[in-house]
Design a protein around this motif. Sequence first.
Motif, PDB file in Angstrom:
ATOM      1  N   VAL A  87       0.850  -1.185   0.000  1.00 58.26           N
ATOM      2  CA  VAL A  87       0.000   0.000   0.000  1.00 58.26           C
ATOM      3  C   VAL A  87       0.884   1.232   0.000  1.00 58.26           C
ATOM      4  O   VAL A  87       1.864   1.294   0.747  1.00 58.26           O
ATOM      5  CB  VAL A  87      -0.906   0.032   1.251  1.00 58.26           C
ATOM      6  N   THR A  88       0.514   2.197  -0.828  1.00 58.16           N
ATOM      7  CA  THR A  88       1.136   3.513  -0.772  1.00 58.16           C
ATOM      8  C   THR A  88       0.038   4.559  -0.620  1.00 58.16           C
ATOM      9  O   THR A  88      -1.019   4.443  -1.245  1.00 58.16           O
ATOM     10  CB  THR A  88       2.004   3.824  -2.006  1.00 58.16           C
ATOM     11  N   CYS A  89       0.301   5.534   0.221  1.00 56.65           N
ATOM     12  CA  CYS A  89      -0.606   6.669   0.407  1.00 56.65           C
ATOM     13  C   CYS A  89       0.134   7.960   0.065  1.00 56.65           C
ATOM     14  O   CYS A  89      -0.346   9.054   0.342  1.00 56.65           O
ATOM     15  CB  CYS A  89      -1.114   6.718   1.846  1.00 56.65           C
ATOM     16  N   ASP A  90       1.300   7.818  -0.537  1.00 58.37           N
ATOM     17  CA  ASP A  90       2.197   8.939  -0.804  1.00 58.37           C
ATOM     18  C   ASP A  90       1.947   9.496  -2.209  1.00 58.37           C
ATOM     19  O   ASP A  90       1.976   8.759  -3.192  1.00 58.37           O
ATOM     20  CB  ASP A  90       3.642   8.449  -0.678  1.00 58.37           C
ATOM     21  N   ASP A  91       1.746  10.798  -2.289  1.00 58.94           N
ATOM     22  CA  ASP A  91       1.507  11.457  -3.580  1.00 58.94           C
ATOM     23  C   ASP A  91       2.662  11.256  -4.551  1.00 58.94           C
ATOM     24  O   ASP A  91       2.459  11.273  -5.766  1.00 58.94           O
ATOM     25  CB  ASP A  91       1.270  12.960  -3.384  1.00 58.94           C
ATOM     26  N   PRO A 103       5.984   3.008   0.025  1.00 60.72           N
ATOM     27  CA  PRO A 103       4.881   2.264   0.644  1.00 60.72           C
ATOM     28  C   PRO A 103       4.825   2.497   2.150  1.00 60.72           C
ATOM     29  O   PRO A 103       5.845   2.771   2.790  1.00 60.72           O
ATOM     30  CB  PRO A 103       5.230   0.810   0.343  1.00 60.72           C
ATOM     31  N   CYS A 104       3.621   2.388   2.707  1.00 58.43           N
ATOM     32  CA  CYS A 104       3.476   2.460   4.165  1.00 58.43           C
ATOM     33  C   CYS A 104       3.222   1.069   4.747  1.00 58.43           C
ATOM     34  O   CYS A 104       3.443   0.842   5.932  1.00 58.43           O
ATOM     35  CB  CYS A 104       2.362   3.425   4.558  1.00 58.43           C
ATOM     36  N   LEU A 105       2.765   0.138   3.901  1.00 57.71           N
ATOM     37  CA  LEU A 105       2.450  -1.218   4.350  1.00 57.71           C
ATOM     38  C   LEU A 105       2.879  -2.194   3.270  1.00 57.71           C
ATOM     39  O   LEU A 105       2.612  -1.963   2.087  1.00 57.71           O
ATOM     40  CB  LEU A 105       0.948  -1.339   4.601  1.00 57.71           C
ATOM     41  N   THR A 170      -2.644  -0.209  11.570  1.00 56.63           N
ATOM     42  CA  THR A 170      -2.706   1.184  12.022  1.00 56.63           C
ATOM     43  C   THR A 170      -2.254   2.171  10.951  1.00 56.63           C
ATOM     44  O   THR A 170      -2.722   3.305  10.922  1.00 56.63           O
ATOM     45  CB  THR A 170      -1.863   1.389  13.302  1.00 56.63           C
ATOM     46  N   SER A 171      -1.354   1.747  10.067  1.00 58.60           N
ATOM     47  CA  SER A 171      -0.828   2.662   9.049  1.00 58.60           C
ATOM     48  C   SER A 171      -1.900   3.138   8.083  1.00 58.60           C
ATOM     49  O   SER A 171      -1.784   4.213   7.503  1.00 58.60           O
ATOM     50  CB  SER A 171       0.314   2.004   8.266  1.00 58.60           C
ATOM     51  N   VAL A 172      -2.966   2.340   7.929  1.00 62.51           N
ATOM     52  CA  VAL A 172      -4.059   2.695   7.015  1.00 62.51           C
ATOM     53  C   VAL A 172      -5.414   2.629   7.715  1.00 62.51           C
ATOM     54  O   VAL A 172      -6.458   2.672   7.062  1.00 62.51           O
ATOM     55  CB  VAL A 172      -4.043   1.809   5.745  1.00 62.51           C
ATOM     56  N   ASP A 173      -5.397   2.505   9.047  1.00 61.80           N
ATOM     57  CA  ASP A 173      -6.596   2.437   9.875  1.00 61.80           C
ATOM     58  C   ASP A 173      -7.626   1.462   9.322  1.00 61.80           C
ATOM     59  O   ASP A 173      -8.768   1.811   9.042  1.00 61.80           O
ATOM     60  CB  ASP A 173      -7.223   3.827  10.059  1.00 61.80           C
ATOM     61  N   PHE A 174      -7.219   0.214   9.186  1.00 60.68           N
ATOM     62  CA  PHE A 174      -8.071  -0.833   8.624  1.00 60.68           C
ATOM     63  C   PHE A 174      -8.252  -1.940   9.659  1.00 60.68           C
ATOM     64  O   PHE A 174      -7.288  -2.590  10.053  1.00 60.68           O
ATOM     65  CB  PHE A 174      -7.441  -1.374   7.344  1.00 60.68           C
TER      66      PHE A 174
END
Length: 189
Positions: A87-91, A103-105, A170-174
């Motif tokens: 998973v990436t949440c980075d622009d 990636p964060c996860l 926790t990194s993506v609150d799932f």
Amino acid sequence: MVAISEKYYMTPQKYLEWEEDQNIKYEYVNGEVFAMTGGTIPHNAIALNLASSLKNHFRGGSCRAFMADVKVRVSEKGPFHYPDVMVTCDDRDRQAIQFIQYPCLIAEVLSPGTRGFDRGDKFTHYRRIETLREYILINSRRINVDCYRLNERGIWELHPYEEGEEIHFTSVDFHFPIALLYEDVQLPN
């Protein structure tokens, strides 16, 4: 992974160019390339369950989930790996074409042949990614998940999950029941 017999060191740029012309995927570590072999049906089903659940969780948001055909670059010099799910949440990854960098996860589904590498050297590589907050190891032979989470002191802590428990990334609150990963999966006896 199976090593390809190369008689010379391959630079990261050469690897990226070379791999585009290959029929299969190769990981890159310290100038060497390693062919990626196929997994079992349970392995694939577990990864698909996680990736599709994450995709649904992110719908309408800025995070994106990827499966095994997308590689991650640990640094400019490599290595390059193909996580089962990331998973990436980075622009900065929004326009990525060849690989994800932030990636964060990252999740790996463990197989008997890769279990040691995933827990050892691969985790050592992944820990060099500054944006990574969780590393997930999912057992493909029994219901068990190990979640390594980076704490506020910069220490990786183990959070194990067993059958019947709820998992929280926790990194993506799932939040989800561990059973979701094993839905329609035939585990070996």
